[in-house]
Design an enzyme around this catalytic site. Structure first.
Site, PDB file in Angstrom:
ATOM      1  CG  ASP A   1       2.213  -3.372  11.333  1.00 16.69           C
ATOM      2  OD1 ASP A   1       3.003  -2.810  10.554  1.00 16.69           O
ATOM      3  OD2 ASP A   1       1.346  -4.173  10.956  1.00 16.69           O
TER       4      ASP A   1
ATOM      5  CG  ASP B   1      -0.998  -0.541   9.092  1.00 16.31           C
ATOM      6  OD1 ASP B   1      -1.741   0.432   8.867  1.00 16.31           O
ATOM      7  OD2 ASP B   1      -1.057  -1.617   8.461  1.00 16.31           O
TER       8      ASP B   1
ATOM      9  CG  ASP C   1       6.344  -8.582   7.573  1.00 16.80           C
ATOM     10  OD1 ASP C   1       7.263  -8.113   8.255  1.00 16.80           O
ATOM     11  OD2 ASP C   1       5.970  -9.764   7.597  1.00 16.80           O
TER      12      ASP C   1
ATOM     13  N   GLY D   1       0.833  -1.206   0.000  1.00 12.54           N
ATOM     14  CA  GLY D   1       0.000   0.000   0.000  1.00 12.54           C
ATOM     15  C   GLY D   1       0.863   1.249   0.000  1.00 12.54           C
TER      16      GLY D   1
ATOM     17  NE  ARG E   1      -5.519  -7.268  -4.729  1.00 11.54           N
ATOM     18  CZ  ARG E   1      -5.571  -6.716  -3.509  1.00 11.54           C
ATOM     19  NH1 ARG E   1      -4.589  -6.877  -2.658  1.00 11.54           N
ATOM     20  NH2 ARG E   1      -6.614  -6.005  -3.139  1.00 11.54           N
TER      21      ARG E   1
ATOM     22  CB  THR F   1       3.397   0.018   7.211  1.00 14.00           C
ATOM     23  OG1 THR F   1       2.028  -0.060   7.646  1.00 14.00           O
ATOM     24  CG2 THR F   1       4.290  -0.263   8.399  1.00 14.00           C
TER      25      THR F   1
ATOM     26  NE  ARG G   1      -4.577  -6.562   7.316  1.00 15.52           N
ATOM     27  CZ  ARG G   1      -5.462  -6.569   6.336  1.00 15.52           C
ATOM     28  NH1 ARG G   1      -5.441  -5.652   5.400  1.00 15.52           N
ATOM     29  NH2 ARG G   1      -6.387  -7.491   6.291  1.00 15.52           N
TER      30      ARG G   1
HETATM   31  O1  F6P Z   1      -1.102  -1.557   5.743  1.00 16.13           O
HETATM   32  C1  F6P Z   1      -1.608  -0.314   5.412  1.00 16.13           C
HETATM   33  C2  F6P Z   1      -3.101  -0.359   5.228  1.00 16.13           C
HETATM   34  O2  F6P Z   1      -3.532   0.942   4.916  1.00 16.13           O
HETATM   35  C3  F6P Z   1      -3.886  -0.955   6.390  1.00 16.13           C
HETATM   36  O3  F6P Z   1      -4.025  -0.053   7.444  1.00 16.13           O
HETATM   37  C4  F6P Z   1      -5.160  -1.333   5.708  1.00 16.13           C
HETATM   38  O4  F6P Z   1      -5.861  -2.368   6.349  1.00 16.13           O
HETATM   39  C5  F6P Z   1      -4.685  -1.802   4.361  1.00 16.13           C
HETATM   40  O5  F6P Z   1      -3.440  -1.189   4.114  1.00 16.13           O
HETATM   41  C6  F6P Z   1      -5.635  -1.498   3.232  1.00 16.13           C
HETATM   42  O6  F6P Z   1      -5.085  -1.975   2.051  1.00 16.13           O
HETATM   43  P1  F6P Z   1      -5.773  -1.745   0.620  1.00 16.13           P
HETATM   44  O7  F6P Z   1      -5.531  -0.338   0.224  1.00 16.13           O
HETATM   45  O8  F6P Z   1      -5.075  -2.710  -0.256  1.00 16.13           O
HETATM   46  O9  F6P Z   1      -7.221  -2.052   0.787  1.00 16.13           O
END
Ligand code: F6P
Length: 368
Positions: free
Chosen positions: A145, A143, A118, A14, A77, A141, A187
């Protein structure tokens, strides 16, 4: 003199505020300090597999420091080992890692800077092991994390976006005597919810690390009502789950290795709160707004320092490492030590205790 003369750079997973700052730092450092040639690889591993390489110089990275997203494009992906793509108009999944290695060699690259979370970093390490595609990693990220680094760039920008949203929602909550729920990303980790909840003065914060009891949230809202506080602000992490329950999943992903798409956590809470308290309860889902916008100065600094250090590692021939922040210093760790180890909120940690001291409810059992 460094043996590394030609490098590639890609962004996977992302997007996140600060990615462009890393790319810019990689390009500038590689050219200025090492005389390397730099190639951007478009859309993460997709570009590596399908040969989408573009030369990068000062001109290409001019003016990108303050821009969100990634000038190279990204994909969460694309996995060369299990690539799903259209072959003769049919969707197939195949191992195209040899093709990725071939492209890397055809462009005479010596090493790769992999910017990602990751999953992206693990693929980079697997490619290094499979065909000697030397790499260094840069963690990203929103997040926050990843256990191997104290902070990831993008996190602060996301927290500011979430905090500003909470600040704005306060006015409607107060004016209309409503319960306002804000769903934030993260997440499995509740960091964005915790930081923005404290800085935004939330009344309750629901995070994945501390499963909630819905009746405790209802009781909190009713207690506030008795004190004359006719509104409440609740921050709900997208991964929040009730005690004994599961995270709220919006969509399972079509590829077996992709994570399910989370969503609906706050709406689930809102429906039950309205039933239990009779109070009008509204939901705001911040979604990808948290991943966009201008990176904060802190995130731009961190991203730039990460980019410089990544190239320094390549220059020194220290491959298979990931740059990280330890305290105030930029360091590096072996990729194996960095991946697969999440940094989650400690339910008994100082931050949760501080939030509780401020009267913020996690709606958990007393011991959690
Ligand atoms: O890991 C970053 C993040 O924004 C998460 O907080 C979230 O769950 C996920 O990516 C969403 O991913 P996508 O944009 O692929 O739906």
């Amino acid at each position: 003199m460094s043996q590394v003369k030609r490098i590639g750079v890609l962004t996977g997973g992302g997007d996140c505020p600060g990615l462009n700052a890393v790319i810019r730092a990689v390009v500038k450092t590689a050219i200025k300090n090492y005389g390397m040639a730099v190639f951007g690889i478009e859309d993460g591993y997709e570009g590596l597999v399908f040969d989408r390489f573009v030369p990068l110089g000062y001109e290409q990275v001019h003016g990108i420091l303050t821009k969100g997203g990634t000038m190279l494009g990204s994909s969460n992906r694309a996995n060369p080992f299990k690539m799903t793509y259209l072959k003769n108009q049919e969707k197939v999944t195949e191992d195209l890692s040899q093709q990725a290695c071939k492209n890397f060699n055809n462009h005479k690259l010596d090493a790769l800077v992999v910017i990602g979370g990751d999953g992206t970093l693990k693929i980079g390490k697997d490619l290094q092991d499979k065909c000697g595609m030397k790499m260094v990693g840069v963690p990203k990220t929103i997040d926050n994390d990843l256990s191997a680094t104290d902070v990831t760039f993008g996190f602060e920008t996301a927290v500011i976006t979430a905090t500003e949203a909470i600040d704005k929602l306060h006015t409607t909550a107060e004016s209309h005597h409503r319960v306002m729920l804000v769903e934030v990303m993260g997440r499995d980790a509740g960091w964005i919810a915790l930081y923005s909840g404290i800085s935004g003065g939330a009344d309750a914060i629901l995070i994945p690390e501390i499963p909630y009891y819905i009746d405790k949230l209802a009781a909190k809202i009713e207690r506030r009502e008795q004190y004359g506080m006719k509104f409440s602000i609740v921050v709900v992490a997208e991964g929040a789950k009730p005690v004994g329950g599961e995270m709220s999943v919006m969509k399972q992903c079509d590829q077996a290795w992709s994570l399910p798409r989370l969503g609906g956590a706050a709406q689930r809470v809102a429906d039950e709160v309205e039933k239990l308290t009779g109070k009008e309860t509204r939901v705001t889902v911040l979604g990808h707004i948290q991943r966009g916008g201008i990176p904060t100065p802190f995130d731009r600094n961190l991203a730039s320092r990460f980019g410089v250090e990544a190239v320094n590692l390549l220059g020194k021939g220290e491959f298979g490492k990931m740059v990280c922040l330890r305290g105030r210093d930029i360091k590096s760790v072996r990729i194996e030590e960095a991946i697969g180890r999440q940094k989650l909120v400690d339910p008994k940690g100082e931050m949760v205790m501080a939030a509780r001291a401020l009267g913020i409810d996690f709606c958990s059992a007393p011991e959690a």
